[in-house]
Design a protein around this motif. Structure first.
Motif, PDB file in Angstrom:
ATOM      1  N   VAL A 226       0.834  -1.204   0.000  1.00  0.00           N
ATOM      2  CA  VAL A 226       0.000   0.000   0.000  1.00  0.00           C
ATOM      3  C   VAL A 226       0.870   1.255   0.000  1.00  0.00           C
ATOM      4  O   VAL A 226       0.574   2.222  -0.717  1.00  0.00           O
ATOM      5  N   ARG A 227       1.927   1.233   0.764  1.00  0.00           N
ATOM      6  CA  ARG A 227       2.842   2.377   0.797  1.00  0.00           C
ATOM      7  C   ARG A 227       3.404   2.653  -0.597  1.00  0.00           C
ATOM      8  O   ARG A 227       3.495   3.807  -1.030  1.00  0.00           O
ATOM      9  N   GLY A 228       3.774   1.590  -1.309  1.00  0.00           N
ATOM     10  CA  GLY A 228       4.310   1.760  -2.644  1.00  0.00           C
ATOM     11  C   GLY A 228       3.280   2.284  -3.633  1.00  0.00           C
ATOM     12  O   GLY A 228       3.588   3.126  -4.489  1.00  0.00           O
ATOM     13  N   ILE A 229       2.040   1.787  -3.526  1.00  0.00           N
ATOM     14  CA  ILE A 229       0.979   2.247  -4.424  1.00  0.00           C
ATOM     15  C   ILE A 229       0.680   3.723  -4.180  1.00  0.00           C
ATOM     16  O   ILE A 229       0.536   4.511  -5.128  1.00  0.00           O
ATOM     17  N   LEU A 230       0.586   4.114  -2.919  1.00  0.00           N
ATOM     18  CA  LEU A 230       0.322   5.517  -2.600  1.00  0.00           C
ATOM     19  C   LEU A 230       1.469   6.409  -3.082  1.00  0.00           C
ATOM     20  O   LEU A 230       1.237   7.484  -3.660  1.00  0.00           O
ATOM     21  N   ALA A 231       2.693   5.970  -2.860  1.00  0.00           N
ATOM     22  CA  ALA A 231       3.857   6.768  -3.265  1.00  0.00           C
ATOM     23  C   ALA A 231       3.885   6.979  -4.778  1.00  0.00           C
ATOM     24  O   ALA A 231       4.288   8.049  -5.264  1.00  0.00           O
ATOM     25  N   ALA A 232       3.451   5.988  -5.531  1.00  0.00           N
ATOM     26  CA  ALA A 232       3.435   6.102  -6.990  1.00  0.00           C
ATOM     27  C   ALA A 232       2.484   7.198  -7.467  1.00  0.00           C
ATOM     28  O   ALA A 232       2.591   7.652  -8.614  1.00  0.00           O
ATOM     29  N   HIS A 233       1.592   7.640  -6.583  1.00  0.00           N
ATOM     30  CA  HIS A 233       0.625   8.679  -6.950  1.00  0.00           C
ATOM     31  C   HIS A 233       0.808   9.948  -6.117  1.00  0.00           C
ATOM     32  O   HIS A 233      -0.137  10.744  -5.984  1.00  0.00           O
ATOM     33  N   GLY A 234       1.997  10.128  -5.560  1.00  0.00           N
ATOM     34  CA  GLY A 234       2.293  11.381  -4.869  1.00  0.00           C
ATOM     35  C   GLY A 234       1.720  11.489  -3.476  1.00  0.00           C
ATOM     36  O   GLY A 234       1.521  12.595  -2.968  1.00  0.00           O
ATOM     37  N   LEU A 235       1.474  10.356  -2.833  1.00  0.00           N
ATOM     38  CA  LEU A 235       0.963  10.342  -1.463  1.00  0.00           C
ATOM     39  C   LEU A 235       1.955   9.612  -0.562  1.00  0.00           C
ATOM     40  O   LEU A 235       2.641   8.694  -1.002  1.00  0.00           O
ATOM     41  N   ARG A 236       2.010  10.022   0.697  1.00  0.00           N
ATOM     42  CA  ARG A 236       3.005   9.462   1.625  1.00  0.00           C
ATOM     43  C   ARG A 236       2.321   8.992   2.902  1.00  0.00           C
ATOM     44  O   ARG A 236       1.528   9.728   3.513  1.00  0.00           O
ATOM     45  N   VAL A 237       2.621   7.763   3.321  1.00  0.00           N
ATOM     46  CA  VAL A 237       2.109   7.237   4.587  1.00  0.00           C
ATOM     47  C   VAL A 237       2.861   7.901   5.740  1.00  0.00           C
ATOM     48  O   VAL A 237       4.091   7.932   5.748  1.00  0.00           O
ATOM     49  N   TRP A 238       2.114   8.423   6.716  1.00  0.00           N
ATOM     50  CA  TRP A 238       2.766   9.052   7.867  1.00  0.00           C
ATOM     51  C   TRP A 238       2.448   8.370   9.197  1.00  0.00           C
ATOM     52  O   TRP A 238       3.099   8.647  10.211  1.00  0.00           O
ATOM     53  N   ASP A 239       1.513   7.431   9.200  1.00  0.00           N
ATOM     54  CA  ASP A 239       1.239   6.679  10.425  1.00  0.00           C
ATOM     55  C   ASP A 239       0.513   5.392  10.050  1.00  0.00           C
ATOM     56  O   ASP A 239      -0.093   5.287   8.983  1.00  0.00           O
ATOM     57  N   ALA A 240       0.590   4.415  10.929  1.00  0.00           N
ATOM     58  CA  ALA A 240      -0.119   3.151  10.746  1.00  0.00           C
ATOM     59  C   ALA A 240      -0.504   2.620  12.113  1.00  0.00           C
ATOM     60  O   ALA A 240       0.248   2.747  13.080  1.00  0.00           O
ATOM     61  N   GLN A 241      -1.695   2.034  12.182  1.00  0.00           N
ATOM     62  CA  GLN A 241      -2.204   1.487  13.435  1.00  0.00           C
ATOM     63  C   GLN A 241      -2.748   0.099  13.197  1.00  0.00           C
ATOM     64  O   GLN A 241      -3.351  -0.182  12.158  1.00  0.00           O
ATOM     65  N   GLU A 242      -2.573  -0.773  14.171  1.00  0.00           N
ATOM     66  CA  GLU A 242      -3.130  -2.120  14.112  1.00  0.00           C
ATOM     67  C   GLU A 242      -4.505  -2.109  14.744  1.00  0.00           C
ATOM     68  O   GLU A 242      -4.714  -1.509  15.805  1.00  0.00           O
ATOM     69  N   LEU A 243      -5.459  -2.766  14.100  1.00  0.00           N
ATOM     70  CA  LEU A 243      -6.837  -2.805  14.564  1.00  0.00           C
ATOM     71  C   LEU A 243      -7.288  -4.253  14.710  1.00  0.00           C
ATOM     72  O   LEU A 243      -6.842  -5.127  13.957  1.00  0.00           O
ATOM     73  N   PRO A 244      -8.210  -4.524  15.637  1.00  0.00           N
ATOM     74  CA  PRO A 244      -8.694  -5.899  15.805  1.00  0.00           C
ATOM     75  C   PRO A 244      -9.771  -6.289  14.801  1.00  0.00           C
ATOM     76  O   PRO A 244     -10.135  -7.462  14.714  1.00  0.00           O
ATOM     77  N   THR A 245     -10.289  -5.342  14.037  1.00  0.00           N
ATOM     78  CA  THR A 245     -11.405  -5.605  13.144  1.00  0.00           C
ATOM     79  C   THR A 245     -11.031  -6.580  12.030  1.00  0.00           C
ATOM     80  O   THR A 245      -9.893  -6.627  11.566  1.00  0.00           O
ATOM     81  N   HIS A 246     -12.027  -7.371  11.622  1.00  0.00           N
ATOM     82  CA  HIS A 246     -11.881  -8.323  10.504  1.00  0.00           C
ATOM     83  C   HIS A 246     -10.703  -9.271  10.695  1.00  0.00           C
ATOM     84  O   HIS A 246     -10.007  -9.621   9.738  1.00  0.00           O
ATOM     85  N   GLY A 247     -10.475  -9.664  11.935  1.00  0.00           N
ATOM     86  CA  GLY A 247      -9.420 -10.630  12.205  1.00  0.00           C
ATOM     87  C   GLY A 247      -8.023 -10.052  12.197  1.00  0.00           C
ATOM     88  O   GLY A 247      -7.044 -10.803  12.241  1.00  0.00           O
TER      89      GLY A 247
END
Length: 410
Positions: A226-247
């Motif tokens: 996902v980070r690579g796909i976003l970067a290819a379109h001029g977007l940058r990941v700045w945070d990530a969180q783990e969630l219990p949803t959907h396993g």
């Protein structure tokens, strides 16, 4: 066949689940005398960008039709998740009456109702007429459309850019992921943020969650990909969180690449976890088929054993993941006579493929089954609490994923 992101040739099969109808193509009684379309359900992994994906064997506008039966608001835990997210994001991004929040795949207004309650302008983008109409009844503006670059350009020219663009469990549902992300770039305000939630591929493999693979899920995602796909379109990941949803899911926070907001340590931490699990190599993706076959065989053996012992088994939760499991295992009404679901939009219909009838919860008290198979295993605690009364007649629960487990208490 080529990767939907990087266009590298797709040769490596991640898992082959045979053929099945779309998991949300529920049948009416008059449909039972008609043939039912089945499509190959095979996932591949791209050796270049490591995007796991299924082919678009049926057009996405047919999968997400005006008669779509999934309504988000019938899960209390999902509503609580949405409410907590809104409280958190409003504070973190300092959103207010001057802001604009856009939710892509806003469904029945399950989340934007809480944004509205904060007095923040919001708009939903939802292609299914059935759910969008319910959102409008709640007072949520809902534009009936698929989201992509063309939509984003039209929206910005007619309205304004959004300060927060969010998509819960939608990135995996788009066949043209590059067009979708390009639209995110266009519709996002200069200082705005994007949040995307999706089931984490790391957990899918580690917990043998093969039943989350179905035709509506075109992609299966890691942070690295996902980070690579976003970067290819001029977007940058700045945070990530783990969630219990959907396993086990990730919430990714992104912004324009030129925005100065610093990257949080969580991003490097998740990337390191994925690397240490071997997600950049081939071996990580090689074992899911064996696990799926084990789960299928164990569930079939259990249901046959219960039938021979004179025990009755019912199912709860007419979820898409349940349809993948039942169709791969070849389970039909002779082993599982009905499935209970809280949504009136599913009651009175029949599961695609297996043709098991969907009934209301009152059916449990009337038939008093010996065992209840929980198909949406990610909601087992919520469901067990809701159905606590079945223990009055000694009924037990069972889940099949990640392994067969019979229990009284969650």
């Amino acid at each position: 066949m080529k990767c939907r992101h990087c266009e590298a040739p797709l040769r490596d099969v991640f898992i082959d689940l045979g053929s099945a109808p779309p998991s949300n193509a529920f049948l009416r009684e008059q449909d039972l005398d008609q043939p039912e379309l089945h499509f190959p359900l095979k996932a591949y992994v791209c050796r270049k960008c490591r995007l796991v994906q299924v082919d678009e064997v049926q057009r996405h506008d047919a999968l997400f039709s005006s008669d779509y039966v999934y309504f988000s608001s019938y899960s209390k835990s999902w509503l609580a998740h949405a409410r907590n997210y809104v409280t958190h994001v409003v504070e973190r991004l300092e959103l207010g009456p001057q802001s604009l929040v856009m939710e892509i795949a806003s469904n029945d207004g399950y989340l934007l109702q809480y944004v509205r309650d904060h007095g923040i302008p919001c708009v939903g983008v939802e292609p299914t007429a059935s759910t969008a109409e319910v959102a409008r009844i709640k007072g949520i503006e809902s534009i009936e459309s698929f989201f992509g670059l063309d939509f984003a350009q039209r929206f910005v020219s007619e309205r304004r850019k959004a300060d927060l663009v969010l998509g819960n469990n939608v990135l995996a549902h788009v066949p043209d992921i590059n067009d979708f992300v390009a639209g995110l770039k266009v519709v996002l305000a200069p200082q705005g943020s994007i949040t995307l939630e999706f089931p984490h591929l790391l957990q899918l493999v580690n917990q043998s969650q093969f039943d989350t693979i179905y035709h509506e899920h075109f992609s299966y995602l890691s942070l690295s990909t996902v980070r690579g796909i976003l970067a290819a379109h001029g977007l940058r990941v700045w945070d990530a969180q783990e969630l219990p949803t959907h396993g086990g899911s990730l919430r990714v926070w992104a912004q324009h690449a030129e925005h100065e907001r610093p990257e949080q340590a969580s991003v490097a931490d998740f990337l390191a976890r994925e690397a240490s699990a071997g997600m950049q190599g081939d071996a990580f993706y090689a074992g899911l088929q064996v696990q799926a076959n084990r789960i299928k065989d164990d569930l079939l053996a259990f249901l046959i054993e219960q039938k021979r012992a004179g025990k009755t088994v019912a199912a709860y939760g007419a979820a898409a993941k349940g349809n993948t499991l039942l169709n791969y295992a070849g389970i039909r009404p002779d082993l599982l006579p009905y499935v209970v679901d809280a949504s009136p939009h599913k009651q009175g219909r029949f599961l695609p493929g297996s043709r098991i009838p969907v009934v209301a919860e009152s059916h449990l008290r009337a038939t008093r089954p010996d065992v209840i198979l929980i198909l949406p295993w990610n909601l087992r605690n919520e469901i067990c609490s809701q159905l606590d009364y079945v223990r009055e007649w000694g009924c037990r629960f069972v889940v099949a994923v990640p392994k067969l487990h019979v229990f009284d208490q969650p």
